[in-house]
Design an enzyme around this catalytic site. Structure first.
Site, PDB file in Angstrom:
ATOM      1  N   ASP A   1     174.548  61.005  87.357  1.00  0.00           N
ATOM      2  CA  ASP A   1     173.555  60.505  86.404  1.00  0.00           C
ATOM      3  C   ASP A   1     173.317  61.451  85.240  1.00  0.00           C
ATOM      4  O   ASP A   1     172.450  61.196  84.396  1.00  0.00           O
ATOM      5  CB  ASP A   1     172.221  60.237  87.122  1.00  0.00           C
TER       6      ASP A   1
ATOM      7  N   ASN B   1     166.942  62.046  80.157  1.00  0.00           N
ATOM      8  CA  ASN B   1     166.143  62.649  81.222  1.00  0.00           C
ATOM      9  C   ASN B   1     166.318  64.157  81.325  1.00  0.00           C
ATOM     10  O   ASN B   1     165.754  64.782  82.229  1.00  0.00           O
ATOM     11  CB  ASN B   1     166.490  62.014  82.568  1.00  0.00           C
TER      12      ASN B   1
ATOM     13  N   ARG C   1     169.035  64.018  91.728  1.00  0.00           N
ATOM     14  CA  ARG C   1     169.207  64.372  90.311  1.00  0.00           C
ATOM     15  C   ARG C   1     168.828  65.821  89.999  1.00  0.00           C
ATOM     16  O   ARG C   1     169.029  66.288  88.876  1.00  0.00           O
ATOM     17  CB  ARG C   1     168.397  63.422  89.430  1.00  0.00           C
TER      18      ARG C   1
ATOM     19  N   HIS D   1     160.887  54.372  84.285  1.00  0.00           N
ATOM     20  CA  HIS D   1     160.726  55.333  83.199  1.00  0.00           C
ATOM     21  C   HIS D   1     160.076  54.643  82.004  1.00  0.00           C
ATOM     22  O   HIS D   1     160.302  53.442  81.773  1.00  0.00           O
ATOM     23  CB  HIS D   1     162.077  55.893  82.739  1.00  0.00           C
TER      24      HIS D   1
ATOM     25  N   ALA E   1     172.870  51.238  87.113  1.00  0.00           N
ATOM     26  CA  ALA E   1     172.178  52.454  87.541  1.00  0.00           C
ATOM     27  C   ALA E   1     170.767  52.531  86.982  1.00  0.00           C
ATOM     28  O   ALA E   1     170.044  53.497  87.244  1.00  0.00           O
ATOM     29  CB  ALA E   1     172.964  53.692  87.111  1.00  0.00           C
TER      30      ALA E   1
ATOM     31  N   CYS F   1     168.566  55.644  77.444  1.00  0.00           N
ATOM     32  CA  CYS F   1     168.790  56.547  78.570  1.00  0.00           C
ATOM     33  C   CYS F   1     170.007  57.445  78.348  1.00  0.00           C
ATOM     34  O   CYS F   1     170.061  58.562  78.864  1.00  0.00           O
ATOM     35  CB  CYS F   1     168.993  55.755  79.857  1.00  0.00           C
TER      36      CYS F   1
ATOM     37  N   ALA G   1     116.686  24.573 101.487  1.00  0.00           N
ATOM     38  CA  ALA G   1     117.398  23.618 102.341  1.00  0.00           C
ATOM     39  C   ALA G   1     117.165  23.844 103.820  1.00  0.00           C
ATOM     40  O   ALA G   1     117.016  22.880 104.578  1.00  0.00           O
ATOM     41  CB  ALA G   1     118.890  23.666 102.040  1.00  0.00           C
TER      42      ALA G   1
END
Length: 697
Positions: free
Chosen positions: A65, A71, A90, A168, A258, A264, A521
């Site tokens: 990744d 990121n 990651r 994200h 992914a 990204c 009532a």
């Protein structure tokens, strides 16, 4: 080509879906085509090369990744905040990105190891440079936002993500030049949407539909008037075109597997700094203290869940677990919230659970004066049913006349609850949540059935289970009566319709009831049954409608009105039996609160709602137990007037009514889902058994 804009990318040499850490990866492990991924990445690379300068970082084996450079971290000017990845899969990327930032002249900032923050995936600069939008909820923690504000010297606006498909911020939110915003409102909680609407004018908000959102239309790269994305609907293209933007579509379907697309795959690395923009205090923080059986009573879980569900974050500072079976536990928890408004909402709910502000940070209660009769200051503290203390001049004082949904008025060294209509101009009212604590009884692990009235939950499914609970209630009623205590019944007309009148009459006659609350009532239909043998025109013996029976209740109302009151009707011998008869004969006070639907009404019915509430409150003073019998509105009203410590039994065939009362959280509440006539029959039978000389015990 615009040389001033620089973007960092990483070739997909080692890209694959090797694991599952978001919903998009489900079912796609090792199903991405390497060749197609390279082809799609190359097309994006060449598109961006025509718009900006693209720098490359060398891809590394074992971190597939890494291709998602957004990121890597967050850059503003010469400062780079390197990411702390939430998932271990990651975290191997961190040293490579940190090294690249350092090698390229950035001042690198590192967050604490256990504080997740995933870079420009969750932190997006307003394209005018005025502030930083920062997301939290799935991958980044709210507490990271304070570091961003301090290190980058910029105002941070915190947005909470609530849809795990958009884990994200950059998957559902894209600031554009000119102050425009492309976003998917469904990805955010209501507070965040409100914040977005406050900061971005309506004419500049481009809210997309879900069909565009799941194609990652918000995961776009904005370079000047160009918006580069995976795919856009014709509607979205027109919206962007009308705003002056040029949409460039380049398919990125292999990366969607992914959970990423154009944004990204890129990181803007030369974000400019505005001289007149500076940091704010983006995150409110407070420490609360918990004490009790935190684990087995579920208080710890409830507390932490409540914080998260209401948009906050937490860190457990210390947790001392009880070492013996009956030992209590204690914990200090630091809460973070995106604003003081959200923080006060969280803390006020935690106070209801029994949390208190930590002794080290506890301040005196804040006081503001009323400027109008019957109107509290805007931020007044709303009371609950539990005994409450407030801190004044460093000392904790007990609030008197505790009730739900009131305000706390302070005078000299005393404090008491007042409902809004009773507030007077210049009353000193507690506002906010500082210096307030509720006093809760510690929940114990074991309770003896014959020694303590225990909380049984809202639902009772089987008839045998009802009988077991009734045994306990009967025992408690007998105990209260024998020591001269006070029990109040609030009842609806269903008590009469289900044949419960004779049983409730028995309870009053035998001294188990010291007050009756209800509406017009119940009295009307009780008297109808006593005089005519019907209830709502239905024969109580045969269960069939009587000819002309629909007029019966009006006839009995007319009869009572002729005598002037229920008491005078009894004294005249015109009402010989029934619930109201027993109340009069045994001096049991009652209050009938009227409503717009009432026929007649009876002369005893209080049609002034405020006066009826006052009479209810007076009759409830000193009560030890309340039997709530099939009347939702009156039961809820009584519940709101009643402090913790008063035992409550709510009986209704409708589970929603029982749940509503049990949700107050009182340990002294029992909810029973059953026919109220059956309940009263079982209760009377059990009381007779207890009273019998042959009873065991």
């Amino acid at each position: 080509m615009t040389d001033s804009i620089r973007i960092l990318m990483c070739a997909p040499d080692h890209y694959d879906v090797d694991y599952v850490i978001n919903p998009w990866m489900e079912g796609n492990v090792h199903k991405s085509s390497r060749d197609r991924a390279v082809e799609q990445w190359d097309k994006l690379y060449h598109v961006l090369q025509g718009l900006a300068q693209v720098d490359l970082i060398k891809p590394q084996k074992g971190v597939p990744d890494m291709v998602f450079t957004a990121n890597a971290g967050l850059i503003l000017g010469d400062d780079a905040v390197v990411s702390r990845f939430y998932h271990p899969e990651r975290q191997g990327e961190e040293p490579y990105f940190k090294q690249w930032f350092a090698d390229n002249g950035f001042k690198v900032h590192e967050l604490p190891r256990d504080l997740p923050f995933e870079g420009a995936g969750d932190a997006l600069l307003d394209r005018e440079g005025r502030w930083l939008w920062a997301g939290y909820g799935f991958r980044s923690e709210l507490d990271s936002h304070s570091y961003l504000a301090k290190w980058l010297d910029i105002e941070v606006l915190s947005l909470r993500l609530i849809d795990d498909r958009f884990y994200h911020l950059d998957t559902c939110f894209c600031p554009l030049i000119g102050g425009y915003l492309l976003y998917y409102p469904g990805a955010f909680d209501s507070y965040s949407n409100h914040l977005i609407e406050k900061r971005v004018p309506a004419e500049k908000r481009i809210a997309i539909e879900e069909t565009d959102a799941i194609n990652f239309a918000c995961n776009s790269v904005n370079v000047e008037q160009n918006v580069v994305m995976n795919k856009a609907s014709d509607t979205l293209k027109k919206q962007l075109g009308d705003a002056g933007f040029n949409v460039i579509e380049t398919p990125l379907t292999e990366f969607l597997k992914a959970g990423g697309a154009a944004k990204c795959l890129t990181l803007r690395i030369n974000e400019p700094v505005l001289e007149d923009v500076h940091a704010n205090e983006p995150v409110a923080s407070r420490v609360i203290h918990l004490e009790g059986h935190l684990l087995d009573a579920g208080m710890m879980n409830k507390t932490l869940d409540l914080i998260i569900e209401n948009g906050g974050s937490f860190k457990v500072l210390n947790f001392n677990l009880g070492v013996e079976r009956q030992s209590t536990s204690a914990a200090d928890v630091r809460i973070s919230a995106p604003s003081n408004e959200v923080m006060e909402d969280i803390v006020s709910q935690l106070l209801d659970l029994g949390a208190i502000t930590s002794a080290e940070t506890s301040q005196d209660a804040e006081i503001e004066t009323c400027d109008l009769d019957g109107v509290a200051p805007d931020d007044f503290y709303v009371t609950n049913i539990y005994p409450t203390e407030i801190k004044i001049n460093g000392e904790w004082i007990r609030v008197q006349k505790q009730r739900m949904d009131g305000a706390i008025v302070v005078q000299d060294k005393t404090a008491q609850c007042k409902i809004l209509r009773d507030l007077q101009k210049d009353d000193a009212v507690v506002v906010g949540v500082e210096g307030i604590r509720t006093v809760r009884k510690a929940e114990v692990r074991e309770k003896k059935a014959n020694e303590e009235f225990s909380f049984m939950g809202a639902g009772v499914s089987s008839e045998r289970r009802v009988e077991l609970v009734v045994e306990q209630i009967a025992w408690e009623l007998r105990r209260i009566r024998d020591r001269g205590g006070k029990v109040v019944v609030t009842a609806g007309p269903v008590v009469i319709h289900t044949g419960g009148a004779k049983h409730l009459s028995h309870l009053i006659r035998e001294g188990y009831v010291q007050g009756l609350l209800g509406g017009n009532a119940i009295a009307v239909h009780d008297i109808e049954q006593a005089l005519m043998g019907t209830s709502l025109g239905v024969d109580m013996q045969k269960g069939v409608p009587v000819r002309g029976g629909h007029r019966h209740h009006l006839k009995v109302i007319n009869t009572v009105r002729r005598y002037g009151s229920i008491t005078k009707t009894v004294e005249a011998g015109a009402l010989p039996k029934g619930v109201m008869y027993e109340c009069v004969k045994h001096d049991v006070p009652f209050c009938l609160a009227g409503s717009i639907r009432d026929d007649g009404p009876l002369p005893d019915t209080q049609m002034d709602l405020i006066k009826a509430q006052e009479e209810y409150a007076q009759l409830l003073e000193g009560t030890e137990m309340i039997l709530m019998l099939s009347t939702m509105l009156h039961s809820i009203g009584v519940g709101n007037m009643t402090p913790a410590g008063v035992k409550m039994v709510c009986v209704d065939i409708n589970p929603a009514v029982v749940t509503k009362l049990s949700d107050r959280g009182s340990l002294e509440s029992i909810g029973i889902v059953t026919d109220v006539g059956l309940f009263l029959s079982l209760l009377v039978n059990q009381l007779e058994r207890l009273t019998s000389p042959y009873a065991v015990g």
